[in-house]
Design an enzyme around this catalytic site. Sequence first.
Site, mmCIF file in Angstrom:
data_model
loop_
_atom_site.group_PDB
_atom_site.id
_atom_site.type_symbol
_atom_site.label_atom_id
_atom_site.label_comp_id
_atom_site.label_asym_id
_atom_site.label_seq_id
_atom_site.Cartn_x
_atom_site.Cartn_y
_atom_site.Cartn_z
ATOM 1 N N GLY A 145 30.978 23.707 -38.103
ATOM 2 C CA GLY A 145 31.930 22.966 -38.934
ATOM 3 C C GLY A 145 31.512 21.569 -39.211
ATOM 4 N N SER A 146 32.579 20.448 -38.867
ATOM 5 C CA SER A 146 32.395 19.249 -39.290
ATOM 6 C C SER A 146 31.726 18.595 -38.115
ATOM 7 C CB SER A 146 33.845 18.186 -39.556
ATOM 8 O OG SER A 146 34.431 18.507 -38.477
ATOM 9 N N ASN A 147 30.948 17.179 -38.430
ATOM 10 C CA ASN A 147 30.289 16.670 -36.904
ATOM 11 C C ASN A 147 31.442 16.201 -36.324
ATOM 12 O OD1 ASN A 147 28.148 16.712 -38.943
ATOM 13 N ND2 ASN A 147 27.359 15.515 -37.183
ATOM 14 N N VAL A 176 34.390 17.196 -35.339
ATOM 15 C CA VAL A 176 35.062 18.196 -34.591
ATOM 16 C C VAL A 176 33.915 18.715 -33.464
ATOM 17 C CG1 VAL A 176 36.299 20.257 -34.297
ATOM 18 C CG2 VAL A 176 37.089 18.673 -35.924
ATOM 19 N N GLY A 177 32.833 18.894 -34.168
ATOM 20 C CA GLY A 177 31.822 19.508 -33.391
ATOM 21 C C GLY A 177 31.313 18.714 -32.262
ATOM 22 N N GLU A 183 26.765 23.576 -35.055
ATOM 23 C CA GLU A 183 25.839 23.738 -36.246
ATOM 24 C C GLU A 183 27.047 22.847 -37.073
ATOM 25 O OE1 GLU A 183 22.880 24.034 -37.286
ATOM 26 O OE2 GLU A 183 22.506 25.159 -35.266
ATOM 27 N N GLU A 242 28.493 13.564 -45.815
ATOM 28 C CA GLU A 242 28.507 14.897 -46.330
ATOM 29 C C GLU A 242 29.643 14.981 -47.302
ATOM 30 O OE1 GLU A 242 29.417 18.285 -43.622
ATOM 31 O OE2 GLU A 242 27.695 19.402 -44.737
ATOM 32 N N LYS A 293 37.858 32.523 -33.276
ATOM 33 C CA LYS A 293 38.958 31.599 -34.026
ATOM 34 C C LYS A 293 38.294 31.346 -35.137
ATOM 35 C CE LYS A 293 39.967 27.727 -34.985
ATOM 36 N NZ LYS A 293 40.776 28.102 -36.071
ATOM 37 N N CYS A 345 26.526 23.841 -45.617
ATOM 38 C CA CYS A 345 25.995 22.783 -45.141
ATOM 39 C C CYS A 345 24.671 22.511 -45.426
ATOM 40 C CB CYS A 345 26.020 23.111 -43.564
ATOM 41 S SG CYS A 345 25.248 24.544 -42.981
HETATM 42 N N1 LIG Z 1 28.545 22.870 -41.512
HETATM 43 C C1 LIG Z 1 29.408 23.431 -42.231
HETATM 44 O O1 LIG Z 1 29.117 24.557 -42.704
HETATM 45 C C2 LIG Z 1 30.734 23.070 -42.485
HETATM 46 C C3 LIG Z 1 30.978 21.695 -42.435
HETATM 47 N N2 LIG Z 1 32.207 21.325 -42.957
HETATM 48 C C4 LIG Z 1 32.567 19.825 -42.929
HETATM 49 O O2 LIG Z 1 33.747 19.570 -42.329
HETATM 50 C C5 LIG Z 1 34.752 18.710 -43.350
HETATM 51 C C6 LIG Z 1 36.001 19.062 -42.859
HETATM 52 O O3 LIG Z 1 36.260 20.615 -43.034
HETATM 53 P P1 LIG Z 1 37.238 21.199 -42.031
HETATM 54 O O4 LIG Z 1 37.363 22.655 -42.212
HETATM 55 O O5 LIG Z 1 38.276 20.452 -41.832
HETATM 56 O O6 LIG Z 1 35.947 21.438 -40.783
HETATM 57 P P2 LIG Z 1 36.447 21.483 -39.197
HETATM 58 O O7 LIG Z 1 35.209 21.098 -38.404
HETATM 59 O O8 LIG Z 1 37.622 20.666 -38.974
HETATM 60 O O9 LIG Z 1 36.621 23.080 -38.768
HETATM 61 C C7 LIG Z 1 35.720 23.905 -38.372
HETATM 62 C C8 LIG Z 1 36.279 24.811 -37.355
HETATM 63 O O10 LIG Z 1 36.737 23.835 -36.378
HETATM 64 C C9 LIG Z 1 38.138 24.307 -35.834
HETATM 65 N N3 LIG Z 1 38.684 22.849 -35.395
HETATM 66 C C10 LIG Z 1 39.446 21.946 -36.134
HETATM 67 N N4 LIG Z 1 39.666 20.929 -35.250
HETATM 68 C C11 LIG Z 1 39.477 21.486 -34.091
HETATM 69 C C12 LIG Z 1 39.343 20.838 -32.659
HETATM 70 N N5 LIG Z 1 40.042 19.829 -32.209
HETATM 71 N N6 LIG Z 1 38.873 21.498 -31.612
HETATM 72 C C13 LIG Z 1 38.141 22.947 -31.768
HETATM 73 N N7 LIG Z 1 38.147 23.324 -32.980
HETATM 74 C C14 LIG Z 1 38.459 22.609 -34.161
HETATM 75 C C15 LIG Z 1 38.650 24.556 -37.275
HETATM 76 O O11 LIG Z 1 39.869 25.212 -37.072
HETATM 77 C C16 LIG Z 1 37.613 25.478 -37.923
HETATM 78 O O12 LIG Z 1 37.646 26.799 -37.306
HETATM 79 C C17 LIG Z 1 34.151 19.365 -44.582
HETATM 80 O O13 LIG Z 1 34.353 18.627 -45.743
HETATM 81 C C18 LIG Z 1 32.557 19.289 -44.295
HETATM 82 O O14 LIG Z 1 31.987 18.139 -44.618
HETATM 83 C C19 LIG Z 1 33.161 22.183 -42.727
HETATM 84 C C20 LIG Z 1 33.239 23.411 -42.834
HETATM 85 C C21 LIG Z 1 31.847 23.979 -42.612
HETATM 86 O O1 LIG Z 2 22.644 28.296 -46.923
HETATM 87 C C1 LIG Z 2 23.011 29.327 -46.281
HETATM 88 O O2 LIG Z 2 22.822 30.498 -46.637
HETATM 89 C C2 LIG Z 2 24.024 28.998 -45.064
HETATM 90 C C3 LIG Z 2 24.683 27.954 -45.300
HETATM 91 C C4 LIG Z 2 25.379 27.581 -43.915
HETATM 92 O O3 LIG Z 2 25.134 27.961 -42.869
HETATM 93 C C5 LIG Z 2 26.651 26.756 -44.063
HETATM 94 O O4 LIG Z 2 26.955 26.193 -44.897
HETATM 95 O O5 LIG Z 2 27.443 26.643 -42.867
#
Ligand SMILES: NC(=O)C1=CN([C@@H]2O[C@H](COP(=O)(O)OP(=O)(O)OC[C@H]3O[C@@H](n4cnc5c(N)ncnc54)[C@H](O)[C@@H]3O)[C@@H](O)[C@H]2O)C=CC1
Ligand SMILES: O=C(O)CCC(=O)C(=O)O
Length: 488
Positions: free
Chosen positions: A233-235, A237-238, A255, A390, A180, A289
């Site tokens: 993704g975000s904390n 949702v994670g 992660e 973040e 997904k 991240c």
């Molecule tokens: N660690 C990382 O690499 C990332 C961190 N983020 C953080 O999250 C913040 C928000 O970005 P978003 O795109 O809204 O992140 P998000 O955590 O909502 O999305 C990540 C994934 O989870 C899915 N998702 C959303 N809600 C869900 C739920 N209830 N159950 C299961 N899966 C779900 C999304 O469709 C997407 O595929 C960013 O501002 C950033 O701080 C976002 C993307 C990547």
């Molecule tokens: O720094 C990188 O190459 C990976 C970063 C990463 O995993 C992320 O932003 O989700």
Amino acid sequence: MSTFQLEQTYSNFINGEWVKAASGKTDASINPANRNEVVGHVPASGVEDLNQAVAAAKAAAKSWRKLTGAERGNFLFQAANVLERRANEVAEAMTREMGKTFPEAKGETMRGVAILRYYAGEGMRKTGDVIPSTDSEALMFTTRVPLGVVGVIAPWNFPVAIPIWKAAPALIYGNTVVLKPAQETAVTAAKVLECFEEAGLPAGVLNLVCGKGSVIGSAMAEHPDVNGITFTGSNEVGKRVGAAVLSRGAKYQLEMGGKNPVIIAADADLDLAVEGTISGGLKSTGQKCTATSRVIIERKVYDAFKEKLLSKVEEIRLGDGMSGESWMGPCASEGQLNTVLSYIQKGQDEGAILLAGGNRPDSPELAEGFYVQPTVFEGVKSHMSIAREEIFGPVLALMPVDSIEEAIELANDSDYGLSASIYTQNVGSMLSFIRDMDAGLVRINAETAGVELQAPFGGMKMSSSHSREQGQAAIEFFTAIKTVFVKS
Ligand SMILES: NC(=O)C1=CN([C@@H]2O[C@H](COP(=O)(O)OP(=O)(O)OC[C@H]3O[C@@H](n4cnc5c(N)ncnc54)[C@H](O)[C@@H]3O)[C@@H](O)[C@H]2O)C=CC1
Ligand SMILES: O=C(O)CCC(=O)C(=O)O
């Protein structure tokens, strides 16, 4: 030469077929560099589409797990070759969908190729150990078995590398997968799936279901036939995903965020440190991240570092990632832009001093994109929101300190612990940092971002579920150990 075409309609990939969402609904994926450009139309799937994909993955798992690792590896080698051949097209889809510059998108796509080749090779490596038994007539050893069906929930910031670094190890160790992707980058995900299709992967082994996270992601976390979920993704949702998966006894790997510090010691090579801070903090518009967000500087070099940093930040060219002139593209979405702008406002409201940026650019040719200027604050205190949360945008917070000990203490004053770096020439400072810094990645004289595919990746504290992805560490999540005792 890229063959990417705008405004195509994409489908889910289920059981080896491209199929529309059962509802027939689609979402428009738009270009963050120009909100009027529709990159493609992607399925807005419902739970019944997910159920079909999980059923297909479950059925395919029976024969996929019986193949040898080498046979599974051959499919990954083929997929790598196709992705390499189609790298420009895939990278263009990525740049148009989420805004990172084309060279960054191409680099990420080639990283996807390298990850596929790495895990293809893993199919030939050992999966267990012989352990001496206390019974002299017995043979005792460990072997590993796949989990079954793995759900991959991926974000938009690395739309090729992250789905591949999750799906490739899942597949090589004998699992089947339902991916997904983030809805913002579902066109790019479809392009990646086309490469696997062209590689001849058997039907049902890798499936794609596009849709809202709150619909497809949460149903996947709760699905009784999904044996493991890997999420980035975000904390917020994670944590929800982890709790849902745990409550039904399945396996999860999360992660999540970072608030990554770089320490600039008084003896640092300041030019190198400035380069690493800019690249780590502002490449991909700060949407990693692992991005640098707190810049902790020994007071003796604070002014010199600040001056060099600001003069380099001023040179940064914002623009459409498809233009060779642009160094930094837009934020990936309007929501992300608004988040970044609200943190910039909060920084000022809480008393930090804005040194550079802070606004949307005023040039008319950028008006239809989700651009924000690279932003630098000073006078940032540890309790402020911009030092704790973040932001996921191009915002740097400068914080002076009087010693390396104080720098490490400040760097550790965070709920997160993903990545951290120090610029110094002093071996003692390097060793203290390696020993005392609470982060999954500690980097010396190198930026906080940029992970290597053959090494374990993951964070401490709130940054992850304490598991590690990538490299050989991936086997720990994607398999279960069986201890075998044999006696004739
Ligand atoms: N660690 C990382 O690499 C990332 C961190 N983020 C953080 O999250 C913040 C928000 O970005 P978003 O795109 O809204 O992140 P998000 O955590 O909502 O999305 C990540 C994934 O989870 C899915 N998702 C959303 N809600 C869900 C739920 N209830 N159950 C299961 N899966 C779900 C999304 O469709 C997407 O595929 C960013 O501002 C950033 O701080 C976002 C993307 C990547
Ligand atoms: O720094 C990188 O190459 C990976 C970063 C990463 O995993 C992320 O932003 O989700």
